[in-house]
Design a protein around this motif. Structure first.
Motif, PDB file in Angstrom:
ATOM      1  N   GLY A  33       1.917  13.364  -1.178  1.00  0.00           N
ATOM      2  CA  GLY A  33       1.021  12.279  -0.775  1.00  0.00           C
ATOM      3  C   GLY A  33       0.469  11.527  -1.973  1.00  0.00           C
ATOM      4  O   GLY A  33       0.400  10.301  -1.981  1.00  0.00           O
ATOM      5  N   VAL A  34       0.080  12.266  -3.007  1.00  0.00           N
ATOM      6  CA  VAL A  34      -0.424  11.632  -4.230  1.00  0.00           C
ATOM      7  C   VAL A  34       0.680  10.822  -4.905  1.00  0.00           C
ATOM      8  O   VAL A  34       0.456   9.696  -5.358  1.00  0.00           O
ATOM      9  CB  VAL A  34      -1.010  12.704  -5.189  1.00  0.00           C
ATOM     10  CG1 VAL A  34      -1.262  12.132  -6.566  1.00  0.00           C
ATOM     11  CG2 VAL A  34      -2.279  13.279  -4.601  1.00  0.00           C
ATOM     12  N   ILE A  35       1.890  11.365  -4.958  1.00  0.00           N
ATOM     13  CA  ILE A  35       3.016  10.637  -5.564  1.00  0.00           C
ATOM     14  C   ILE A  35       3.316   9.370  -4.772  1.00  0.00           C
ATOM     15  O   ILE A  35       3.495   8.291  -5.346  1.00  0.00           O
ATOM     16  CB  ILE A  35       4.254  11.541  -5.653  1.00  0.00           C
ATOM     17  CG1 ILE A  35       4.031  12.637  -6.689  1.00  0.00           C
ATOM     18  CG2 ILE A  35       5.501  10.733  -6.006  1.00  0.00           C
ATOM     19  CD1 ILE A  35       5.087  13.716  -6.685  1.00  0.00           C
ATOM     20  N   ASP A  36       3.355   9.481  -3.458  1.00  0.00           N
ATOM     21  CA  ASP A  36       3.657   8.326  -2.608  1.00  0.00           C
ATOM     22  C   ASP A  36       2.580   7.256  -2.720  1.00  0.00           C
ATOM     23  O   ASP A  36       2.868   6.061  -2.793  1.00  0.00           O
ATOM     24  CB  ASP A  36       3.798   8.786  -1.157  1.00  0.00           C
ATOM     25  CG  ASP A  36       4.802   7.984  -0.377  1.00  0.00           C
ATOM     26  OD1 ASP A  36       5.504   7.160  -0.994  1.00  0.00           O
ATOM     27  OD2 ASP A  36       4.904   8.189   0.835  1.00  0.00           O
ATOM     28  N   PHE A  37       1.308   7.676  -2.750  1.00  0.00           N
ATOM     29  CA  PHE A  37       0.217   6.724  -2.900  1.00  0.00           C
ATOM     30  C   PHE A  37       0.290   6.048  -4.265  1.00  0.00           C
ATOM     31  O   PHE A  37       0.044   4.837  -4.387  1.00  0.00           O
ATOM     32  CB  PHE A  37      -1.128   7.422  -2.721  1.00  0.00           C
ATOM     33  CG  PHE A  37      -2.288   6.488  -2.737  1.00  0.00           C
ATOM     34  CD1 PHE A  37      -2.535   5.638  -1.675  1.00  0.00           C
ATOM     35  CD2 PHE A  37      -3.137   6.446  -3.825  1.00  0.00           C
ATOM     36  CE1 PHE A  37      -3.599   4.769  -1.698  1.00  0.00           C
ATOM     37  CE2 PHE A  37      -4.213   5.590  -3.860  1.00  0.00           C
ATOM     38  CZ  PHE A  37      -4.450   4.745  -2.788  1.00  0.00           C
ATOM     39  N   GLY A  38       0.659   6.797  -5.302  1.00  0.00           N
ATOM     40  CA  GLY A  38       0.816   6.207  -6.633  1.00  0.00           C
ATOM     41  C   GLY A  38       1.917   5.168  -6.669  1.00  0.00           C
ATOM     42  O   GLY A  38       1.770   4.113  -7.304  1.00  0.00           O
ATOM     43  N   SER A  40       2.860   3.346  -4.118  1.00  0.00           N
ATOM     44  CA  SER A  40       2.373   2.163  -3.395  1.00  0.00           C
ATOM     45  C   SER A  40       1.438   1.333  -4.273  1.00  0.00           C
ATOM     46  O   SER A  40       1.479   0.097  -4.240  1.00  0.00           O
ATOM     47  CB  SER A  40       1.686   2.564  -2.094  1.00  0.00           C
ATOM     48  OG  SER A  40       0.440   3.179  -2.343  1.00  0.00           O
ATOM     49  N   MET A  41       0.597   1.985  -5.080  1.00  0.00           N
ATOM     50  CA  MET A  41      -0.295   1.238  -5.967  1.00  0.00           C
ATOM     51  C   MET A  41       0.477   0.569  -7.096  1.00  0.00           C
ATOM     52  O   MET A  41       0.128  -0.519  -7.542  1.00  0.00           O
ATOM     53  CB  MET A  41      -1.375   2.166  -6.546  1.00  0.00           C
ATOM     54  CG  MET A  41      -2.391   2.625  -5.526  1.00  0.00           C
ATOM     55  SD  MET A  41      -3.314   1.242  -4.791  1.00  0.00           S
ATOM     56  CE  MET A  41      -2.564   1.104  -3.195  1.00  0.00           C
ATOM     57  N   TRP A  42       1.565   1.199  -7.562  1.00  0.00           N
ATOM     58  CA  TRP A  42       2.418   0.568  -8.573  1.00  0.00           C
ATOM     59  C   TRP A  42       3.049  -0.694  -7.995  1.00  0.00           C
ATOM     60  O   TRP A  42       3.103  -1.733  -8.673  1.00  0.00           O
ATOM     61  CB  TRP A  42       3.499   1.546  -9.028  1.00  0.00           C
ATOM     62  CG  TRP A  42       4.489   0.931  -9.957  1.00  0.00           C
ATOM     63  CD1 TRP A  42       4.328   0.698 -11.289  1.00  0.00           C
ATOM     64  CD2 TRP A  42       5.784   0.430  -9.622  1.00  0.00           C
ATOM     65  NE1 TRP A  42       5.458   0.096 -11.807  1.00  0.00           N
ATOM     66  CE2 TRP A  42       6.368  -0.073 -10.800  1.00  0.00           C
ATOM     67  CE3 TRP A  42       6.507   0.371  -8.442  1.00  0.00           C
ATOM     68  CZ2 TRP A  42       7.624  -0.631 -10.819  1.00  0.00           C
ATOM     69  CZ3 TRP A  42       7.768  -0.177  -8.471  1.00  0.00           C
ATOM     70  CH2 TRP A  42       8.315  -0.674  -9.654  1.00  0.00           C
ATOM     71  N   ARG A  78      11.188  -7.475  -9.494  1.00  0.00           N
ATOM     72  CA  ARG A  78      12.372  -6.699  -9.880  1.00  0.00           C
ATOM     73  C   ARG A  78      12.076  -5.238  -9.620  1.00  0.00           C
ATOM     74  O   ARG A  78      11.037  -4.730 -10.007  1.00  0.00           O
ATOM     75  CB  ARG A  78      12.672  -6.901 -11.363  1.00  0.00           C
ATOM     76  CG  ARG A  78      13.023  -8.316 -11.711  1.00  0.00           C
ATOM     77  CD  ARG A  78      13.328  -8.433 -13.204  1.00  0.00           C
ATOM     78  NE  ARG A  78      13.279  -9.803 -13.609  1.00  0.00           N
ATOM     79  CZ  ARG A  78      12.236 -10.380 -14.205  1.00  0.00           C
ATOM     80  NH1 ARG A  78      11.169  -9.681 -14.465  1.00  0.00           N
ATOM     81  NH2 ARG A  78      12.278 -11.643 -14.545  1.00  0.00           N
ATOM     82  N   GLY A  79      12.978  -4.581  -8.963  1.00  0.00           N
ATOM     83  CA  GLY A  79      12.811  -3.151  -8.753  1.00  0.00           C
ATOM     84  C   GLY A  79      12.152  -2.768  -7.445  1.00  0.00           C
ATOM     85  O   GLY A  79      12.149  -1.608  -7.096  1.00  0.00           O
ATOM     86  N   ILE A  80      11.564  -3.721  -6.756  1.00  0.00           N
ATOM     87  CA  ILE A  80      10.940  -3.412  -5.466  1.00  0.00           C
ATOM     88  C   ILE A  80      11.914  -3.845  -4.383  1.00  0.00           C
ATOM     89  O   ILE A  80      12.269  -5.012  -4.285  1.00  0.00           O
ATOM     90  CB  ILE A  80       9.586  -4.122  -5.298  1.00  0.00           C
ATOM     91  CG1 ILE A  80       8.613  -3.655  -6.373  1.00  0.00           C
ATOM     92  CG2 ILE A  80       9.018  -3.846  -3.918  1.00  0.00           C
ATOM     93  CD1 ILE A  80       7.268  -4.331  -6.320  1.00  0.00           C
ATOM     94  N   THR A  81      12.325  -2.904  -3.582  1.00  0.00           N
ATOM     95  CA  THR A  81      13.305  -3.209  -2.535  1.00  0.00           C
ATOM     96  C   THR A  81      12.661  -3.259  -1.159  1.00  0.00           C
ATOM     97  O   THR A  81      13.353  -3.307  -0.161  1.00  0.00           O
ATOM     98  CB  THR A  81      14.415  -2.152  -2.535  1.00  0.00           C
ATOM     99  OG1 THR A  81      13.825  -0.869  -2.299  1.00  0.00           O
ATOM    100  CG2 THR A  81      15.166  -2.146  -3.852  1.00  0.00           C
ATOM    101  N   ILE A 116       0.263  -4.595   2.221  1.00  0.00           N
ATOM    102  CA  ILE A 116      -0.498  -4.938   1.026  1.00  0.00           C
ATOM    103  C   ILE A 116      -0.438  -6.450   0.893  1.00  0.00           C
ATOM    104  O   ILE A 116       0.644  -7.025   0.793  1.00  0.00           O
ATOM    105  CB  ILE A 116       0.098  -4.256  -0.215  1.00  0.00           C
ATOM    106  CG1 ILE A 116       0.063  -2.737  -0.045  1.00  0.00           C
ATOM    107  CG2 ILE A 116      -0.628  -4.691  -1.469  1.00  0.00           C
ATOM    108  CD1 ILE A 116       0.791  -1.979  -1.121  1.00  0.00           C
ATOM    109  N   VAL A 117      -1.598  -7.099   0.918  1.00  0.00           N
ATOM    110  CA  VAL A 117      -1.668  -8.560   0.854  1.00  0.00           C
ATOM    111  C   VAL A 117      -2.496  -8.954  -0.362  1.00  0.00           C
ATOM    112  O   VAL A 117      -3.607  -8.457  -0.555  1.00  0.00           O
ATOM    113  CB  VAL A 117      -2.305  -9.145   2.138  1.00  0.00           C
ATOM    114  CG1 VAL A 117      -2.389 -10.656   2.055  1.00  0.00           C
ATOM    115  CG2 VAL A 117      -1.526  -8.711   3.365  1.00  0.00           C
TER     116      VAL A 117
END
Length: 127
Positions: A33-38, A40-42, A78-81, A116-117
C-alpha cells in the motif's frame, strides 16, 4: 476430547508459524500500500511538472492554440502509461487555464480508481 487438551497446552511447536500466518498478510498489505501510494504521488508530481512546462510554453508562445498546448503537454508526459487527459482554455491576451486529469488504478489493493486533477492558471504577457 478433554484428555487431548492438556497435550496441546504443553506443546508450543508451530506457534510462530500460526502467528506469522496472521501477521504476514497485514504486513505485506501495508508495505505494498505504501509503495502503491508512493507511485501515485510520483505520477501526480510528474503531471504537475508537465502542466508547469506547458504553462511556461504558453507564456513564451502567447499565440499558441489550445491544440498546440494540448500536444505540448502530451509530449511532456514520459513514462506514465495511465489514462491522462488535458483540457486547455485560452482567454486571449489574458490567461490560459490548464487542467490535467490522471486516473490512477491501484495495483493490488481493492480500492476504486483515484482521479488526480491539477489545474494551473498562467497569465499571458501583455501585448
Amino acid at each position: 476430547m478433554l484428555k487431548v487438551l492438556p497435550y496441546f497446552c504443553r506443546h508450543t511447536r508451530g506457534n510462530a508459524l500460526i502467528e506469522f500466518a496472521f501477521a504476514a498478510p497485514v504486513f505485506i498489505l501495508i508495505v505494498f500500500g505504501v509503495i502503491d501510494f508512493g507511485i501515485s504521488m510520483w505520477e501526480k508530481s510528474y503531471l504537475n511538472y508537465a502542466l508547469s512546462n506547458t504553462a511556461r510554453y504558453a507564456f513564451i508562445h502567447p499565440d499558441a492554440s489550445e491544440n498546440d498546448l494540448t500536444n505540448y503537454a502530451k509530449t511532456q508526459i514520459r513514462g506514465i502509461t495511465k489514462t491522462i487527459s488535458f483540457n486547455v482554455v485560452i482567454v486571449p491576451k489574458t490567461y490560459v487555464d490548464l487542467t490535467g486529469t490522471l486516473q490512477y488504478k491501484f495495483f493490488g489493493l481493492p480500492f476504486s480508481p483515484m482521479n488526480i486533477v491539477i489545474t494551473i492558471r498562467q497569465p499571458l504577457p501583455p501585448s
